[in-house]
Scaffold this active site. Sequence first.
Site, PDB file in Angstrom:
ATOM      1  N   HIS A   1       0.881  -1.586   0.126  1.00  0.00           N
ATOM      2  CA  HIS A   1      -0.089  -0.027  -0.113  1.00  0.00           C
ATOM      3  C   HIS A   1       0.911   0.645   0.048  1.00  0.00           C
ATOM      4  CE1 HIS A   1       0.012   1.438   4.084  1.00  0.00           C
ATOM      5  NE2 HIS A   1      -0.039  -0.052   4.415  1.00  0.00           N
TER       6      HIS A   1
ATOM      7  N   GLU B   1      -4.696   1.830   2.771  1.00  0.00           N
ATOM      8  CA  GLU B   1      -5.152   1.371   3.749  1.00  0.00           C
ATOM      9  C   GLU B   1      -4.906   1.939   4.751  1.00  0.00           C
ATOM     10  OE1 GLU B   1      -2.896  -1.899   7.012  1.00  0.00           O
ATOM     11  OE2 GLU B   1      -2.673   0.139   6.055  1.00  0.00           O
TER      12      GLU B   1
ATOM     13  N   ASP C   1       3.291  -6.352   3.860  1.00  0.00           N
ATOM     14  CA  ASP C   1       2.844  -5.304   4.738  1.00  0.00           C
ATOM     15  C   ASP C   1       3.961  -4.792   5.886  1.00  0.00           C
ATOM     16  OD1 ASP C   1       2.253  -3.033   6.186  1.00  0.00           O
ATOM     17  OD2 ASP C   1       0.255  -3.529   5.794  1.00  0.00           O
TER      18      ASP C   1
ATOM     19  N   HIS D   1       4.907   4.269  12.499  1.00  0.00           N
ATOM     20  CA  HIS D   1       3.734   5.137  12.788  1.00  0.00           C
ATOM     21  C   HIS D   1       4.533   6.423  13.465  1.00  0.00           C
ATOM     22  CE1 HIS D   1      -0.083   3.609  12.040  1.00  0.00           C
ATOM     23  NE2 HIS D   1       0.669   3.031  10.570  1.00  0.00           N
TER      24      HIS D   1
END
Length: 363
Positions: free
Chosen positions: A71, A218, A241, A328
């Site tokens: 993604h 995503e 991923d 993240h």
Amino acid sequence: MADSRPLDDEALAFTERYLNNASPTGQEWSGQKLWMDYLTPYVDEFFTDTYGTAVGVINPEAKYKVVIEGHADEISWYVNHITDNGLIYVVRNGGSDHQIAPSKRVNIHTRDGVVEGVFGWPAIHTRSNGSKEQAPKIDNIFVDVGCTTRDEVEALGVHVGCIITYPDEFFILNGNKFVCRALDNRIGGVMIAQVARLLKENGKTLDFGLYIVNSVQEEVGLRGAQMIAERIKPDVAIVTDVTHDTTTPMIEQKTQGTLKMGDGPVVTYAPAVQQRLRDRIISAAETHGIPFQRSASSRATGTDTDAFAYSNQGVASALIALPLRYMHTTVEMVHRDDVENVIRLIYETLLTIAPGETFSYFE
């Protein structure tokens, strides 16, 4: 396996260029253009969909269809409120972490270009006022673009709904660790592109249609994969991923499993993962000496694997994950060896697939 290295100098240059480009959820198209430009010599054609998912196809006339997928989007923020004194409050676009925001530089994407700003934060000796010190929260972090009124901010082209990204760029740490924001999961786009390159450069001819899919959105619920799965109607989907390296502090291995950056791709066990396809992947790893790790996901993988698996009355789907530290954040980290071994594992698995295979448990 192959005569070419999974990542050569040209591929590394593309990796840096592609990762440094901003590609926030819902605004992925500039990154998709870079990706398609790089992939052009290795595929027969491209198509895109309404929301920006890009697909390179090898053997587009073939009836049997295999997808390899990553993604393209990265987490970001939206401008949500501009105060009278020119400060900007935000809401998440994807799973953005409010705890890392204070003191970070940001780019606000406007119709007229990028406006720079910073997430401001009070000094340590001013923010407690004798009571318990406040932690960063979604309602107290704010962006400062150097303005003192709302009118000044708006004159820069900034308005509610503008997307905000971090400018942190790619670098290599200690020789073999890739560090950047948005490795989750634009590194997936790099890996599937390298699979296509290896097939071309090694003169491998597939007897099926290969769809190299770089999905959008995503980070907000697997939405791009959901849409493109319905359009392609594949027979098989191999998704890549990132997953968590669980060897750093504050991660409980009893609940998160034991996964280590540098120890190889992670083969996932989950209801959405078709077991015979997963076993094929493991067999390819064992046959070609590719190190791998195992991970178990309760109920859902939380990746685009779920969207492909449960589409079109069921698609044989599997997940090959890349161990990553600091998900993240702006310093996401992966090991180069793992990146290359994910590429090798997808490549070798594809070479074992024959048209017509159903991967049925009953054959």
